[in-house]
Design a protein around this motif. Sequence first.
Motif, PDB file in Angstrom:
ATOM      1  N   ASP A   1      48.807  78.928  36.239  1.00 49.27           N
ATOM      2  CA  ASP A   1      49.213  80.033  37.095  1.00 49.27           C
ATOM      3  C   ASP A   1      49.182  79.511  38.525  1.00 49.27           C
ATOM      4  OD1 ASP A   1      49.248  82.290  38.810  1.00 49.27           O
ATOM      5  OD2 ASP A   1      48.427  83.552  37.231  1.00 49.27           O
ATOM      6  N   HIS A   2      50.358  79.249  39.076  1.00 48.65           N
ATOM      7  CA  HIS A   2      50.426  78.675  40.416  1.00 48.65           C
ATOM      8  C   HIS A   2      49.834  79.610  41.459  1.00 48.65           C
ATOM      9  CE1 HIS A   2      53.858  76.088  38.808  1.00 48.65           C
ATOM     10  NE2 HIS A   2      52.881  75.261  39.111  1.00 48.65           N
TER      11      HIS A   2
ATOM     12  N   TRP B   1      51.744  70.071  37.108  1.00 49.91           N
ATOM     13  CA  TRP B   1      51.515  71.214  37.982  1.00 49.91           C
ATOM     14  C   TRP B   1      52.843  71.880  38.337  1.00 49.91           C
ATOM     15  CZ3 TRP B   1      47.809  74.236  38.391  1.00 49.91           C
ATOM     16  CH2 TRP B   1      47.629  75.080  39.474  1.00 49.91           C
ATOM     17  N   ILE B   2      53.878  71.061  38.458  1.00 49.46           N
ATOM     18  CA  ILE B   2      55.228  71.577  38.686  1.00 49.46           C
ATOM     19  C   ILE B   2      56.114  71.066  37.566  1.00 49.46           C
ATOM     20  CG2 ILE B   2      57.215  71.610  40.242  1.00 49.46           C
ATOM     21  CD1 ILE B   2      54.829  72.985  41.437  1.00 49.46           C
ATOM     22  N   GLY B   3      56.984  71.943  37.045  1.00 53.09           N
ATOM     23  CA  GLY B   3      57.899  71.502  36.024  1.00 53.09           C
ATOM     24  C   GLY B   3      57.416  71.833  34.630  1.00 53.09           C
ATOM     25  N   GLY B   4      58.225  71.459  33.665  1.00 56.12           N
ATOM     26  CA  GLY B   4      57.932  71.820  32.294  1.00 56.12           C
ATOM     27  C   GLY B   4      57.224  70.747  31.507  1.00 56.12           C
ATOM     28  N   GLY B   5      56.875  71.116  30.305  1.00 57.23           N
ATOM     29  CA  GLY B   5      56.244  70.169  29.405  1.00 57.23           C
ATOM     30  C   GLY B   5      54.761  70.395  29.257  1.00 57.23           C
ATOM     31  N   THR B   6      54.298  70.329  28.043  1.00 57.08           N
ATOM     32  CA  THR B   6      52.874  70.376  27.738  1.00 57.08           C
ATOM     33  C   THR B   6      52.582  69.279  26.724  1.00 57.08           C
ATOM     34  OG1 THR B   6      53.268  72.059  26.041  1.00 57.08           O
ATOM     35  CG2 THR B   6      52.571  72.838  28.210  1.00 57.08           C
ATOM     36  N   TYR B   7      51.373  68.799  26.746  1.00 54.74           N
ATOM     37  CA  TYR B   7      50.996  67.658  25.924  1.00 54.74           C
ATOM     38  C   TYR B   7      49.663  67.947  25.258  1.00 54.74           C
ATOM     39  CZ  TYR B   7      54.513  65.740  29.030  1.00 54.74           C
ATOM     40  OH  TYR B   7      55.663  65.554  29.732  1.00 54.74           O
TER      41      TYR B   7
ATOM     42  N   THR C   1      46.274  79.335  41.297  1.00 57.34           N
ATOM     43  CA  THR C   1      45.842  77.930  41.181  1.00 57.34           C
ATOM     44  C   THR C   1      44.839  77.770  40.052  1.00 57.34           C
ATOM     45  OG1 THR C   1      44.128  78.118  42.901  1.00 57.34           O
ATOM     46  CG2 THR C   1      46.331  77.402  43.599  1.00 57.34           C
ATOM     47  N   MET C   2      45.248  78.254  38.896  1.00 56.94           N
ATOM     48  CA  MET C   2      44.382  78.184  37.726  1.00 56.94           C
ATOM     49  C   MET C   2      45.120  77.549  36.550  1.00 56.94           C
ATOM     50  SD  MET C   2      42.293  81.775  37.781  1.00 56.94           S
ATOM     51  CE  MET C   2      41.138  81.217  36.517  1.00 56.94           C
ATOM     52  N   VAL C   3      44.348  76.936  35.696  1.00 55.27           N
ATOM     53  CA  VAL C   3      44.846  76.363  34.458  1.00 55.27           C
ATOM     54  C   VAL C   3      43.979  76.919  33.325  1.00 55.27           C
ATOM     55  CG1 VAL C   3      45.211  74.245  33.154  1.00 55.27           C
ATOM     56  CG2 VAL C   3      45.629  74.271  35.601  1.00 55.27           C
ATOM     57  N   TYR C   4      44.610  77.182  32.214  1.00 57.27           N
ATOM     58  CA  TYR C   4      43.926  77.784  31.085  1.00 57.27           C
ATOM     59  C   TYR C   4      44.060  76.915  29.846  1.00 57.27           C
ATOM     60  CZ  TYR C   4      44.588  81.798  34.174  1.00 57.27           C
ATOM     61  OH  TYR C   4      44.602  82.648  35.255  1.00 57.27           O
ATOM     62  N   LEU C   5      43.116  77.064  28.954  1.00 58.37           N
ATOM     63  CA  LEU C   5      43.205  76.447  27.637  1.00 58.37           C
ATOM     64  C   LEU C   5      42.853  77.520  26.619  1.00 58.37           C
ATOM     65  CD1 LEU C   5      43.776  73.772  26.139  1.00 58.37           C
ATOM     66  CD2 LEU C   5      41.288  73.446  26.039  1.00 58.37           C
ATOM     67  N   GLN C   6      43.876  78.031  25.958  1.00 60.49           N
ATOM     68  CA  GLN C   6      43.667  79.001  24.892  1.00 60.49           C
ATOM     69  C   GLN C   6      43.396  78.236  23.612  1.00 60.49           C
ATOM     70  OE1 GLN C   6      43.629  82.469  24.940  1.00 60.49           O
ATOM     71  NE2 GLN C   6      42.986  82.265  22.793  1.00 60.49           N
TER      72      GLN C   6
ATOM     73  N   SER D   1      40.775  74.478  43.837  1.00 57.28           N
ATOM     74  CA  SER D   1      40.799  74.809  45.258  1.00 57.28           C
ATOM     75  C   SER D   1      40.804  73.513  46.054  1.00 57.28           C
ATOM     76  CB  SER D   1      39.590  75.664  45.633  1.00 57.28           C
ATOM     77  OG  SER D   1      38.384  74.989  45.372  1.00 57.28           O
ATOM     78  N   GLY D   2      41.057  73.645  47.347  1.00 63.00           N
ATOM     79  CA  GLY D   2      41.130  72.461  48.197  1.00 63.00           C
ATOM     80  C   GLY D   2      42.564  71.963  48.297  1.00 63.00           C
ATOM     81  N   ARG D   3      42.749  70.683  48.260  1.00 64.02           N
ATOM     82  CA  ARG D   3      44.062  70.065  48.459  1.00 64.02           C
ATOM     83  C   ARG D   3      44.873  70.055  47.167  1.00 64.02           C
ATOM     84  NH1 ARG D   3      43.863  64.603  51.794  1.00 64.02           N
ATOM     85  NH2 ARG D   3      46.090  65.068  51.725  1.00 64.02           N
ATOM     86  N   THR D   4      45.137  71.255  46.668  1.00 67.86           N
ATOM     87  CA  THR D   4      45.848  71.355  45.394  1.00 67.86           C
ATOM     88  C   THR D   4      47.301  70.911  45.491  1.00 67.86           C
ATOM     89  OG1 THR D   4      46.321  73.673  45.869  1.00 67.86           O
ATOM     90  CG2 THR D   4      44.354  73.209  44.574  1.00 67.86           C
ATOM     91  N   LEU D   5      47.862  70.868  46.720  1.00 68.14           N
ATOM     92  CA  LEU D   5      49.240  70.410  46.864  1.00 68.14           C
ATOM     93  C   LEU D   5      49.391  68.951  46.482  1.00 68.14           C
ATOM     94  CD1 LEU D   5      50.374  72.152  50.172  1.00 68.14           C
ATOM     95  CD2 LEU D   5      50.952  72.763  47.822  1.00 68.14           C
ATOM     96  N   SER D   6      48.277  68.205  46.466  1.00 68.94           N
ATOM     97  CA  SER D   6      48.348  66.801  46.070  1.00 68.94           C
ATOM     98  C   SER D   6      48.275  66.621  44.562  1.00 68.94           C
ATOM     99  CB  SER D   6      47.194  66.026  46.724  1.00 68.94           C
ATOM    100  OG  SER D   6      45.950  66.459  46.203  1.00 68.94           O
ATOM    101  N   THR D   7      48.126  67.717  43.851  1.00 67.88           N
ATOM    102  CA  THR D   7      47.975  67.650  42.395  1.00 67.88           C
ATOM    103  C   THR D   7      49.333  67.589  41.713  1.00 67.88           C
ATOM    104  OG1 THR D   7      45.888  68.868  42.467  1.00 67.88           O
ATOM    105  CG2 THR D   7      47.067  68.831  40.381  1.00 67.88           C
TER     106      THR D   7
END
Length: 123
Positions: free
Chosen positions: A73-74, A53-59, A77-82, A25-31
Motif C-alpha cells: 500500500d503506497h 515497490w513500483i510496478g507489477g510482479g510478485t515472487y 507505505t506498508m507491505v503485507y504478507l497474507q 518510514s524514512g527514506r522510502t523513496l530509495s526503496t
Amino acid sequence: QVQLVESGGGLVQAGDSLRLSCTASGRTLSTAAMGWFRQVPGKEREFVAGIPWIGGGTYYADSVKGRFTISRDHAKTMVYLQMNNLKPEDTAVYYCAASSRSVTVMSRRYEYWGQGTQVTVSS
C-alpha cells in the motif's frame, strides 16, 4: 535510512491464517523492492516473498506458493504478507526487508531489516 516495523505475528493452529504487516518510514523513496524472509534457530534466513515497490510482479518461495500473498500500500507505505493454510513448518521469525535494488531471494541484497515477528503454528 529506512525503518521497518513488523506486526501481526502470533500463535495459531495448522490451517489457520495470519496477516503480517510491515510499516516503512524514512527514506522510502530509495526503496525499489520489499521482501519477507523467515528464520528458524540454527538455519539461514530464507526468502519467502518479494514485491517491487513500483510496478507489477510478485515472487514466492516454492514452499509458500498458493498459500501466501504479498501486497503493498503506497499511501500507507506498508507491505503485507497474507498467510493462509499455515503449516507447522511455517513456524519462524518473519522479517520485513527493503532493498534499493530489484527483488531478489538473496538476503544480503536487502539493506534494511525490521526487528522480526514470531509466527508459531501448532499441529
